[in-house]
Enzyme design. Structure first.
Site, PDB file in Angstrom:
ATOM      1  N   HIS A   1       0.790  -1.242   0.000  1.00 29.74           N
ATOM      2  CA  HIS A   1       0.000   0.000   0.000  1.00 29.74           C
ATOM      3  C   HIS A   1       0.814   1.280   0.000  1.00 29.74           C
ATOM      4  O   HIS A   1       0.251   2.370  -0.070  1.00 29.74           O
ATOM      5  CB  HIS A   1      -0.963   0.018   1.190  1.00 29.74           C
ATOM      6  CG  HIS A   1      -0.283   0.274   2.511  1.00 29.74           C
ATOM      7  ND1 HIS A   1       0.263  -0.733   3.261  1.00 29.74           N
ATOM      8  CD2 HIS A   1      -0.057   1.414   3.196  1.00 29.74           C
ATOM      9  CE1 HIS A   1       0.780  -0.225   4.374  1.00 29.74           C
ATOM     10  NE2 HIS A   1       0.612   1.087   4.352  1.00 29.74           N
TER      11      HIS A   1
HETATM   12  C1  UD1 Z   1      -2.405   5.570   5.513  1.00 30.09           C
HETATM   13  C2  UD1 Z   1      -1.182   6.147   6.231  1.00 30.09           C
HETATM   14  C3  UD1 Z   1      -0.059   5.136   6.218  1.00 30.09           C
HETATM   15  C4  UD1 Z   1      -0.510   3.787   6.779  1.00 30.09           C
HETATM   16  C5  UD1 Z   1      -1.770   3.319   6.060  1.00 30.09           C
HETATM   17  C6  UD1 Z   1      -2.297   2.095   6.742  1.00 30.09           C
HETATM   18  C7  UD1 Z   1      -0.808   8.576   6.063  1.00 30.09           C
HETATM   19  C8  UD1 Z   1      -0.064   9.639   5.381  1.00 30.09           C
HETATM   20  N1  UD1 Z   1      -0.704   7.337   5.548  1.00 30.09           N
HETATM   21  O1  UD1 Z   1      -2.063   5.353   4.158  1.00 30.09           O
HETATM   22  O2  UD1 Z   1       0.999   5.608   7.030  1.00 30.09           O
HETATM   23  O3  UD1 Z   1       0.525   2.859   6.601  1.00 30.09           O
HETATM   24  O4  UD1 Z   1      -2.776   4.339   6.140  1.00 30.09           O
HETATM   25  O5  UD1 Z   1      -3.198   1.401   5.956  1.00 30.09           O
HETATM   26  O6  UD1 Z   1      -1.478   8.825   7.023  1.00 30.09           O
HETATM   27  N2  UD1 Z   1      -9.249   4.727   0.744  1.00 30.09           N
HETATM   28  C9  UD1 Z   1     -10.478   4.135   0.558  1.00 30.09           C
HETATM   29  N3  UD1 Z   1     -11.150   3.722   1.673  1.00 30.09           N
HETATM   30  C10 UD1 Z   1     -10.673   3.874   2.926  1.00 30.09           C
HETATM   31  C11 UD1 Z   1      -9.438   4.488   3.092  1.00 30.09           C
HETATM   32  C12 UD1 Z   1      -8.738   4.919   1.996  1.00 30.09           C
HETATM   33  O7  UD1 Z   1     -10.955   3.985  -0.559  1.00 30.09           O
HETATM   34  O8  UD1 Z   1     -11.352   3.450   3.890  1.00 30.09           O
HETATM   35  C13 UD1 Z   1      -8.493   5.136  -0.463  1.00 30.09           C
HETATM   36  C14 UD1 Z   1      -8.762   6.555  -0.897  1.00 30.09           C
HETATM   37  O9  UD1 Z   1      -8.747   6.587  -2.287  1.00 30.09           O
HETATM   38  C15 UD1 Z   1      -7.570   7.304  -0.360  1.00 30.09           C
HETATM   39  C16 UD1 Z   1      -6.458   6.264  -0.428  1.00 30.09           C
HETATM   40  O10 UD1 Z   1      -7.098   5.026  -0.176  1.00 30.09           O
HETATM   41  O11 UD1 Z   1      -7.260   8.450  -1.096  1.00 30.09           O
HETATM   42  C17 UD1 Z   1      -5.340   6.479   0.568  1.00 30.09           C
HETATM   43  O12 UD1 Z   1      -5.835   6.583   1.894  1.00 30.09           O
HETATM   44  P1  UD1 Z   1      -5.039   7.438   3.000  1.00 30.09           P
HETATM   45  O13 UD1 Z   1      -5.656   7.256   4.322  1.00 30.09           O
HETATM   46  O14 UD1 Z   1      -4.856   8.842   2.533  1.00 30.09           O
HETATM   47  O15 UD1 Z   1      -3.606   6.815   2.962  1.00 30.09           O
HETATM   48  P2  UD1 Z   1      -3.163   5.293   3.045  1.00 30.09           P
HETATM   49  O16 UD1 Z   1      -2.454   4.962   1.783  1.00 30.09           O
HETATM   50  O17 UD1 Z   1      -4.318   4.470   3.455  1.00 30.09           O
HETATM   51  N1  UDP Z   2      -4.311  -5.981   8.317  1.00 34.31           N
HETATM   52  C1  UDP Z   2      -5.606  -6.502   8.364  1.00 34.31           C
HETATM   53  N2  UDP Z   2      -6.207  -6.834   7.191  1.00 34.31           N
HETATM   54  C2  UDP Z   2      -5.614  -6.701   5.970  1.00 34.31           C
HETATM   55  C3  UDP Z   2      -4.288  -6.178   5.949  1.00 34.31           C
HETATM   56  C4  UDP Z   2      -3.679  -5.826   7.132  1.00 34.31           C
HETATM   57  O1  UDP Z   2      -6.178  -6.645   9.441  1.00 34.31           O
HETATM   58  O2  UDP Z   2      -6.236  -7.023   4.942  1.00 34.31           O
HETATM   59  C5  UDP Z   2      -3.663  -5.612   9.578  1.00 34.31           C
HETATM   60  C6  UDP Z   2      -2.322  -6.263   9.807  1.00 34.31           C
HETATM   61  O3  UDP Z   2      -2.490  -7.533  10.395  1.00 34.31           O
HETATM   62  C7  UDP Z   2      -1.637  -5.260  10.719  1.00 34.31           C
HETATM   63  C8  UDP Z   2      -2.181  -3.930  10.248  1.00 34.31           C
HETATM   64  O4  UDP Z   2      -3.376  -4.225   9.527  1.00 34.31           O
HETATM   65  O5  UDP Z   2      -2.041  -5.455  12.069  1.00 34.31           O
HETATM   66  C9  UDP Z   2      -1.187  -3.250   9.358  1.00 34.31           C
HETATM   67  O6  UDP Z   2      -1.805  -2.149   8.768  1.00 34.31           O
HETATM   68  P1  UDP Z   2      -1.319  -1.526   7.384  1.00 34.31           P
HETATM   69  O7  UDP Z   2      -0.495  -2.499   6.655  1.00 34.31           O
HETATM   70  O8  UDP Z   2      -2.534  -0.975   6.729  1.00 34.31           O
HETATM   71  O9  UDP Z   2      -0.467  -0.266   7.871  1.00 34.31           O
HETATM   72  P2  UDP Z   2       1.032  -0.057   8.397  1.00 34.31           P
HETATM   73  O10 UDP Z   2       1.284  -1.025   9.497  1.00 34.31           O
HETATM   74  O11 UDP Z   2       1.947  -0.235   7.233  1.00 34.31           O
HETATM   75  O12 UDP Z   2       1.035   1.361   8.846  1.00 34.31           O
END
Ligand code: UD1
Ligand code: UDP
Length: 359
Positions: free
Chosen positions: A202
């Site tokens: 991601h």
């Molecule tokens: C965010 C965090 C990242 C973390 C990740 C965990 C920041 C800058 N980034 O990244 O550190 O590792 O979460 O998963 O805070 N979207 C959906 N549905 C949702 C959420 C997001 O469709 O419920 C889509 C949207 O198009 C959005 C994109 O995902 O623009 C990115 O979401 P965003 O929360 O901005 O950043 P992440 O890549 O999820």
């Molecule tokens: N996770 C989950 N379902 C998924 C993918 C990840 O429950 O489909 C959990 C995973 O086990 C871990 C956390 O989400 O506990 C990690 O989150 P993510 O990878 O979104 O973010 P990061 O840790 O990189 O910030």
């Protein structure tokens, strides 16, 4: 003591669960969900599975540019803090929700506690790196998961309020692993224990550049094992944008795309996989806790202990390196060294609150 806890993204729901459980035994917690993640399988499912308290404030911010998202959160969290007048604001990890919570608090002179303090990638291209550094530098209590994190803070001159407590994600795994074993996800997906590779992806670094995303997906498809990929919504969006959905889901492909799964199913999938490929921070650690070899699809990692121990190989997003790591690497056996605490990080955090002066 009254603590306002701020969460918003998937990993924060998981980190907050053990802390909230302990905190509520001794203190008043006001739970704020910024709504950074909002799809049911990125948010609601974790509240249900992890018995998280229903938020006292659902800010419903959602997605947007970094500035817009962080700014909206800042405005609304400030309003909450003015109403609640807490003794502490508690933030987790390194997302925009973390930074917004810390900024709102510091401007109101409300003391800040940061869980997962001191993590560094030393890569300023990562949005998370700014969020961590800025949050650490305005925090009053810094709860570090590892000694490395304590040392990195010391290098930046931060020694006051620093506590080595261990990793709350380790607490969460220990608490939930037995529940996870009862899940039927393997049978539902027709998977055999140790008969597949699990992948997650991601990071903007991997998903926002079409060629890099294509390379990584190509590598997954070419590994020669079944690769299960619960697709993060950011990745899904980018795959669609770059026209990559269908190329990797054709009949006969080893790559199996599924929707994001809940935490218990994820633990079960991790535990039973023969190898994990990921750019997630949390998933790298869970691989280590569960003694599953991990290949990290980034140029660097914050979780250097897992690499030193030989359980994690950092290979970046290059197809050939991923294939070499997945197919030709010799991994350690046995149980990894316990370097993430003793599974009681949450209690230690709450103890520190209890002996700290009121804000
Ligand atoms: C965010 C965090 C990242 C973390 C990740 C965990 C920041 C800058 N980034 O990244 O550190 O590792 O979460 O998963 O805070 N979207 C959906 N549905 C949702 C959420 C997001 O469709 O419920 C889509 C949207 O198009 C959005 C994109 O995902 O623009 C990115 O979401 P965003 O929360 O901005 O950043 P992440 O890549 O999820
Ligand atoms: N996770 C989950 N379902 C998924 C993918 C990840 O429950 O489909 C959990 C995973 O086990 C871990 C956390 O989400 O506990 C990690 O989150 P993510 O990878 O979104 O973010 P990061 O840790 O990189 O910030």
């Amino acid at each position: 003591m009254k603590v306002v806890s701020i969460v918003g993204a998937r990993p924060q729901f998981i980190k907050a669960a053990p802390v909230s459980r302990s905190l509520r035994q001794e203190h008043i917690e006001v739970f704020v969900n910024t709504g950074q993640h909002y799809d049911d399988d990125m948010s609601a499912i974790f509240f249900h599975e992890l018995d998280l308290p229903q938020p006292d404030y659902n800010l419903g911010i959602g997605s947007g540019s970094h500035g817009w998202q962080t700014g909206q959160m800042l405005v609304q969290i400030e309003e909450v803090l003015l109403i609640e007048q807490p003794d502490w604001v508690l933030v987790y990890g390194d997302t925009n929700s973390t930074l917004a919570g810390a900024l709102a608090a510091v401007k109101l002179h409300t003391p800040i506690a940061h869980v997962e303090a001191g993590l560094r990638s030393f890569n300023r291209e990562m949005p998370e790196e700014h969020n961590r550094v800025l949050t650490d530098h305005c925090s009053d209590l810094l709860f570090c998961p590892t000694e490395t994190a304590v040392n990195w803070l010391a290098q930046e001159g931060i020694t006051k309020g620093v506590h080595l407590v261990g990793d709350v994600m380790f607490d969460a795994v220990l608490y939930n692993i037995e529940l996870a074993r009862k899940r039927s996800i393997l049978a539902d997906l027709g998977l055999q224990p140790k008969g597949y590779v699990l992948a997650t992806l991601h990071r903007p670094y991997n998903t926002d550049v079409p060629q890099r995303l294509r390379n990584v997906l190509r590598a997954f498809a070419d590994i020669g094992e079944q690769v299960v990929l619960p697709v993060h919504p950011r990745t899904r969006k980018q795959m669609t944008k770059f026209g990559l959905d269908e190329a990797f889901t054709c009949q006969g492909s080893n790559l199996r795309l599924i929707e994001p799964v809940g935490y218990l199913d994820m633990l079960m999938l991790e535990h039973n996989s023969k190898l994990i490929l990921t750019d997630s921070g949390g998933v790298q650690k869970e691989a280590y806790f569960l003694a599953v070899p991990c290949v990290t699809l980034r140029p660097e990692t914050e979780w250097v202990e897992t690499v030193r121990a030989g359980w994690n190989l950092v290979v970046d997003a290059d197809r050939e390196s991923i294939l070499r790591a997945a197919n030709g690497h010799s991994w350690p056996t046995g149980a990894p060294e316990p370097v993430f605490g003793d599974g009681h990080a949450a209690e230690k955090i709450v103890h520190v609150f209890s002996i700290s002066k009121k804000g």
